[in-house]
Design a protein around this motif. Structure first.
Motif, PDB file in Angstrom:
ATOM      1  N   ASP A   1      58.358  38.574  24.876  1.00  0.00           N
ATOM      2  CA  ASP A   1      57.127  37.802  25.061  1.00  0.00           C
ATOM      3  C   ASP A   1      56.761  37.034  23.793  1.00  0.00           C
ATOM      4  OD1 ASP A   1      56.978  38.964  27.592  1.00  0.00           O
ATOM      5  OD2 ASP A   1      55.617  40.551  26.948  1.00  0.00           O
ATOM      6  N   ILE A   2      56.925  37.688  22.670  1.00  0.00           N
ATOM      7  CA  ILE A   2      56.574  37.032  21.408  1.00  0.00           C
ATOM      8  C   ILE A   2      57.510  35.857  21.134  1.00  0.00           C
ATOM      9  CG2 ILE A   2      56.649  37.388  18.883  1.00  0.00           C
ATOM     10  CD1 ILE A   2      54.910  39.788  19.326  1.00  0.00           C
ATOM     11  N   GLY A   3      58.762  36.015  21.500  1.00  0.00           N
ATOM     12  CA  GLY A   3      59.703  34.894  21.347  1.00  0.00           C
ATOM     13  C   GLY A   3      59.278  33.692  22.175  1.00  0.00           C
ATOM     14  N   ILE A   4      58.804  33.978  23.388  1.00  0.00           N
ATOM     15  CA  ILE A   4      58.406  32.872  24.273  1.00  0.00           C
ATOM     16  C   ILE A   4      57.138  32.182  23.758  1.00  0.00           C
ATOM     17  CG2 ILE A   4      57.717  32.247  26.622  1.00  0.00           C
ATOM     18  CD1 ILE A   4      59.382  34.689  27.602  1.00  0.00           C
ATOM     19  N   THR A   5      56.134  32.987  23.400  1.00  0.00           N
ATOM     20  CA  THR A   5      54.889  32.361  22.920  1.00  0.00           C
ATOM     21  C   THR A   5      55.143  31.581  21.622  1.00  0.00           C
ATOM     22  OG1 THR A   5      52.583  32.732  22.279  1.00  0.00           O
ATOM     23  CG2 THR A   5      54.075  34.510  21.776  1.00  0.00           C
ATOM     24  N   ALA A   6      56.013  32.117  20.795  1.00  0.00           N
ATOM     25  CA  ALA A   6      56.328  31.424  19.536  1.00  0.00           C
ATOM     26  C   ALA A   6      57.000  30.078  19.814  1.00  0.00           C
ATOM     27  CB  ALA A   6      57.231  32.304  18.671  1.00  0.00           C
ATOM     28  N   GLU A   7      57.868  30.065  20.797  1.00  0.00           N
ATOM     29  CA  GLU A   7      58.539  28.794  21.118  1.00  0.00           C
ATOM     30  C   GLU A   7      57.548  27.790  21.727  1.00  0.00           C
ATOM     31  OE1 GLU A   7      61.035  27.413  20.105  1.00  0.00           O
ATOM     32  OE2 GLU A   7      62.072  26.189  21.579  1.00  0.00           O
ATOM     33  N   HIS A   8      56.613  28.290  22.538  1.00  0.00           N
ATOM     34  CA  HIS A   8      55.553  27.396  23.037  1.00  0.00           C
ATOM     35  C   HIS A   8      54.837  26.736  21.851  1.00  0.00           C
ATOM     36  CE1 HIS A   8      54.383  28.290  27.485  1.00  0.00           C
ATOM     37  NE2 HIS A   8      55.694  28.418  27.323  1.00  0.00           N
ATOM     38  N   PHE A   9      54.487  27.572  20.879  1.00  0.00           N
ATOM     39  CA  PHE A   9      53.772  27.083  19.693  1.00  0.00           C
ATOM     40  C   PHE A   9      54.604  26.010  18.972  1.00  0.00           C
ATOM     41  CE2 PHE A   9      52.535  27.029  15.285  1.00  0.00           C
ATOM     42  CZ  PHE A   9      51.178  27.278  15.281  1.00  0.00           C
ATOM     43  N   CYS A  10      55.871  26.330  18.769  1.00  0.00           N
ATOM     44  CA  CYS A  10      56.720  25.432  17.976  1.00  0.00           C
ATOM     45  C   CYS A  10      57.013  24.130  18.721  1.00  0.00           C
ATOM     46  CB  CYS A  10      58.027  26.134  17.599  1.00  0.00           C
ATOM     47  SG  CYS A  10      57.759  27.502  16.455  1.00  0.00           S
ATOM     48  N   LEU A  11      57.188  24.209  20.036  1.00  0.00           N
ATOM     49  CA  LEU A  11      57.443  22.972  20.804  1.00  0.00           C
ATOM     50  C   LEU A  11      56.205  22.076  20.807  1.00  0.00           C
ATOM     51  CD1 LEU A  11      59.568  24.279  23.820  1.00  0.00           C
ATOM     52  CD2 LEU A  11      60.338  22.748  21.993  1.00  0.00           C
ATOM     53  N   GLN A  12      55.025  22.693  20.945  1.00  0.00           N
ATOM     54  CA  GLN A  12      53.804  21.883  20.905  1.00  0.00           C
ATOM     55  C   GLN A  12      53.658  21.228  19.530  1.00  0.00           C
ATOM     56  OE1 GLN A  12      50.882  21.088  23.338  1.00  0.00           O
ATOM     57  NE2 GLN A  12      51.507  19.630  21.778  1.00  0.00           N
ATOM     58  N   ALA A  13      53.963  21.990  18.499  1.00  0.00           N
ATOM     59  CA  ALA A  13      53.889  21.433  17.145  1.00  0.00           C
ATOM     60  C   ALA A  13      54.830  20.238  17.017  1.00  0.00           C
ATOM     61  CB  ALA A  13      54.248  22.517  16.119  1.00  0.00           C
ATOM     62  N   ALA A  14      56.043  20.385  17.533  1.00  0.00           N
ATOM     63  CA  ALA A  14      57.023  19.289  17.436  1.00  0.00           C
ATOM     64  C   ALA A  14      56.513  18.051  18.160  1.00  0.00           C
ATOM     65  CB  ALA A  14      58.359  19.746  18.023  1.00  0.00           C
ATOM     66  N   GLU A  15      55.880  18.257  19.313  1.00  0.00           N
ATOM     67  CA  GLU A  15      55.365  17.104  20.053  1.00  0.00           C
ATOM     68  C   GLU A  15      54.286  16.378  19.252  1.00  0.00           C
ATOM     69  OE1 GLU A  15      52.699  17.426  23.241  1.00  0.00           O
ATOM     70  OE2 GLU A  15      53.543  15.763  24.348  1.00  0.00           O
ATOM     71  N   LEU A  16      53.570  17.128  18.428  1.00  0.00           N
ATOM     72  CA  LEU A  16      52.492  16.535  17.632  1.00  0.00           C
ATOM     73  C   LEU A  16      52.983  16.024  16.278  1.00  0.00           C
ATOM     74  CD1 LEU A  16      49.798  19.265  18.406  1.00  0.00           C
ATOM     75  CD2 LEU A  16      49.847  16.918  19.280  1.00  0.00           C
ATOM     76  N   GLY A  17      54.288  16.085  16.088  1.00  0.00           N
ATOM     77  CA  GLY A  17      54.854  15.577  14.832  1.00  0.00           C
ATOM     78  C   GLY A  17      54.824  16.583  13.700  1.00  0.00           C
ATOM     79  N   LEU A  18      54.517  17.843  14.029  1.00  0.00           N
ATOM     80  CA  LEU A  18      54.462  18.884  12.999  1.00  0.00           C
ATOM     81  C   LEU A  18      55.775  19.654  12.929  1.00  0.00           C
ATOM     82  CD1 LEU A  18      50.889  20.161  13.846  1.00  0.00           C
ATOM     83  CD2 LEU A  18      51.598  19.442  11.560  1.00  0.00           C
TER      84      LEU A  18
END
Ligand SMILES: Cc1cc2nc3c(=O)[nH]c(=O)nc-3n(C[C@H](O)[C@H](O)[C@H](O)COP(=O)(O)O)c2cc1C
Length: 181
Positions: free
Chosen positions: A107-124
């Motif tokens: 679960d933590i792997g999945i939530t972390a990837e959600h976080f990182c993909l959203q960051a990438a979309e925002l240019g972070l």
């Protein structure tokens, strides 16, 4: 950005510019993380955002040592995210005992990837960090001793000109089997 472009653009960033992360963008990443699926919808995670000095530097320092310097780049990241593993629901814990699985880690792997993909979309830029001094970070952030830290993520803007690396991955042939191992 298409989903494919997004997953290609997300990469581990290990050189950060001094630019601060806008609170709205950080909140968007946290919202994406919040919406992640989990076993029995247990959501067994707590996000600790570390963006205040000297705490941020101290947490960064807990991800490397004199002999392991790979994570020294965390000193440049304006935000460090610490994901604490929370207890899954009772029903999930019982099921895990029967099935001998550790779903909160997944679960933590999945939530972390959600976080990182959203960051990438925002240019972070982000980097998931599995190597850290758990006791040190727990002490710094007053995390109860019976809890464990699942993952740390560095967050910030990559330095200008940071290269977009080609993905080094197994081929589909190496990765996939149809109908038998
Ligand atoms: C669970 C986990 C732990 C990781 N730990 C570290 C780490 O301690 N330090 C680091 O620099 N990168 C770490 N990474 C990043 C991986 O090295 C990286 O995701 C992988 O090499 C693929 O590269 P990419 O993220 O640029 O696509 C970790 C990634 C995951 C998923």
């Amino acid at each position: 950005m298409t989903f494919n472009e997004l997953i290609l653009s997300r990469q581990s960033v290990r050189r950060y510019a001094g630019t601060a992360v806008e609170p709205e963008k950080l909140n968007q990443c946290l919202e994406a993380a919040r919406l992640a699926p989990s076993a029995s919808n247990s959501q067994p995670w707590k996000y600790i955002v570390v963006d205040q000095e000297p705490l941020r530097t101290e947490v960064a320092k807990a991800t490397f040592s004199d002999i392991q310097l790979i994570n020294k780049y965390t000193l440049q990241a304006p935000v460090m995210i610490v994901i604490v593993m929370e207890k899954a629901k009772l029903i999930t814990r019982l099921a895990m005992l029967v099935k001998k699985k550790e779903w909160p880690l997944i679960d933590i792997g999945i939530t972390a990837e959600h976080f990182c993909l959203q960051a990438a979309e925002l240019g972070l830029g982000t980097c998931m960090i599995g190597w850290f001094d758990e006791d040190k970070i727990k002490k710094l952030l007053q995390i109860p001793s019976d809890k464990s830290i699942g993952l740390v993520i560095s967050l910030g803007y990559a330095v200008e000109g940071y290269p977009q690396r080609t993905k080094i991955r197994k081929t589909v042939d190496e990765m996939v089997r149809y109908n038998q191992y």
